[in-house]
Design an enzyme around this catalytic site. Structure first.
Site, PDB file in Angstrom:
ATOM      1  CD  GLN A   1      -0.959  -0.714   3.664  1.00 49.56           C
ATOM      2  OE1 GLN A   1      -2.179  -0.803   3.594  1.00 49.56           O
ATOM      3  NE2 GLN A   1      -0.299  -1.128   4.736  1.00 49.56           N
TER       4      GLN A   1
ATOM      5  CD  GLU B   1       1.115  -3.657  10.175  1.00 44.14           C
ATOM      6  OE1 GLU B   1       0.880  -3.609   8.951  1.00 44.14           O
ATOM      7  OE2 GLU B   1       0.312  -3.267  11.049  1.00 44.14           O
TER       8      GLU B   1
ATOM      9  CG  ASP C   1      -1.980 -12.888   5.414  1.00 47.93           C
ATOM     10  OD1 ASP C   1      -2.855 -13.354   6.173  1.00 47.93           O
ATOM     11  OD2 ASP C   1      -2.252 -12.369   4.320  1.00 47.93           O
ATOM     12  N   GLY C   2      -1.905 -11.568   8.743  1.00 47.91           N
ATOM     13  CA  GLY C   2      -2.669 -11.863   9.945  1.00 47.91           C
ATOM     14  C   GLY C   2      -3.617 -13.025   9.779  1.00 47.91           C
TER      15      GLY C   2
ATOM     16  CG  ASP D   1      -5.750  -1.378  15.061  1.00 44.91           C
ATOM     17  OD1 ASP D   1      -6.587  -0.734  14.404  1.00 44.91           O
ATOM     18  OD2 ASP D   1      -4.779  -0.850  15.630  1.00 44.91           O
TER      19      ASP D   1
ATOM     20  CE1 TYR E   1      -9.688   6.722  11.786  1.00 44.37           C
ATOM     21  CE2 TYR E   1     -11.096   5.388  13.180  1.00 44.37           C
ATOM     22  CZ  TYR E   1      -9.844   5.705  12.697  1.00 44.37           C
ATOM     23  OH  TYR E   1      -8.746   5.005  13.124  1.00 44.37           O
TER      24      TYR E   1
END
Length: 375
Positions: A117, A192, A223-224, A242, A311
């Site tokens: 990203q 993370e 990778d979570g 999160d 947000y």
């Protein structure tokens, strides 16, 4: 602290806090201003006087899909990874069409593109440091504490003496910071996916990154979803997801197979809390998340919400679920952190947002949302 890298796609794990300020990776060299044949061919594609931004600006058209920084004079609009001058950051996304949120930029601190990203950090005029991923605001230093305190204390305040906890995401360290308020915790795993996010924390949030060195903490770069799937059954008391929005690298964290893996990794009566979007914009997403969770979690399934000024719509929601076993009443905290010891307060400072009353109120929904969620 133990740091484990599970990246297998050739990504670079930066050592000693080094951060590629121009986003160069994998040995490539792409100059930001790349002059060629008298034209200006920027990383985002300025050519022959036209704008061909990553997010769709061309020949005066405006199809922004991600956050941008513009100059004060309003005559030029630059992509989030194309400007290093003070101006205005504006957040655009297909997830909140027809509206945008803007912040005055005092200084651009970091810009780069990881394997996953676009990552940007800037100093804002009102909320301190602001982290964005793919142009979407993830956290603000002086305005993000409601999100962080609630995503940690809603679940952990609902079970007695949590000992083993998993954080998926949270590579900056705000979530970990709040979790360290619980003296009962013996083990914290943080997974993370983006090593650049962790490096940004080490350089610009050293007081947060220092907590990665806590002996109870294991930081995993990977990778979570894959980590949870491989986790020992019944190992964790709580799992905190999160994550960013359900697009890009976080998409899998909102699907049923992921929730099934989470339920398997939790002990009986274990809890999970995951970011669950805004009731003003994303009821279709929320209803799908709830449907997935009701099929998977046999304890309880609840939706809570809170206010976060930066947000979209100013609010954010959470899914809180428990596995079958000892009953969990999320609406009435049994482990209220606002009664924490003086020793913890002196080390971490007082809570800024969360208290037991806010905890209970978070589950009171507006009539339109309640009818849709309970249907």
């Amino acid at each position: 602290m133990e740091v484990i890298s599970t990246n297998t796609n050739g990504s670079t794990i930066f050592k000693n806090g080094a951060i590629p300020m121009n986003g160069h990776q994998n040995g490539t060299s792409e100059h930001l201003n790349g002059y060629q044949n008298g034209t200006s061919k920027h990383q985002n594609g300025h050519q022959n006087g036209t704008f061909e931004h990553r997010n769709g600006h061309q020949n005066g058209t405006s199809e922004q899909q991600n956050g941008t920084i513009s100059h004060d004079n309003g005559n030029e609009l630059l992509g989030s990874s194309d400007s290093i001058k003070p101006g205005w950051f504006s957040e655009f996304s297909a997830l909140w069409p027809g509206e945008a949120f803007s912040l005055k930029v005092e200084k651009l601190l970091f810009q780069g593109k990881s394997d996953y990203q676009d990552v940007m950090l800037f100093e804002s005029a009102t909320y301190g440091k602001v982290l964005t991923l793919d142009g979407a605001i993830q956290h603000t230093e002086n305005g993000g504490f409601p999100y962080t305190e609630m995503i940690v204390h809603l679940p952990l305040g609902s079970i007695p003496n949590p000992k083993k906890v998993l954080i998926i995401g949270g590579g900056i360290g705000f979530t970990l910071f709040e979790m360290l308020r619980y003296p009962s915790i013996e083990k914290i795993d943080i997974v993370e996916i983006d090593d650049v996010v962790v490096d940004v924390s080490r350089k610009f949030f050293p007081y947060l990154a220092a907590n990665f060195n806590d002996p109870r903490v294991t930081l995993v770069l990977g990778d979570g979803a894959a980590f949870v799937k491989a986790a020992q059954a019944g190992y964790y008391d709580a799992i905190i997801v999160d994550s960013s929005d359900p697009i890009g690298p976080a998409k899998d964290l909102f699907e049923r197979p992921f929730f099934e893996a989470v339920a398997k990794a939790l002990r009986p009566g274990g809890v999970v809390c995951t970011q669950a979007e805004s009731i003003w914009l994303h009821m279709h997403i929320i209803k799908q998340i709830i449907a997935n969770c009701r099929q998977v979690f046999k304890g309880s399934v609840n939706y809570a919400w809170t206010t976060v000024p930066t947000y979209p719509t100013g609010v954010i929601g959470y899914m809180l679920c428990s596995t079958e076993g000892p009953e969990v009443d999320f609406k009435n905290p049994v482990n209220p952190i606002d009664k924490e010891t003086t020793q913890v307060k002196s080390k971490l400072g007082p809570l800024k947002f969360y208290n037991s009353d806010i905890h209970k109120a978070a589950f009171i929904l507006p009539s339109f949302a309640r009818s849709m969620i309970e249907s």
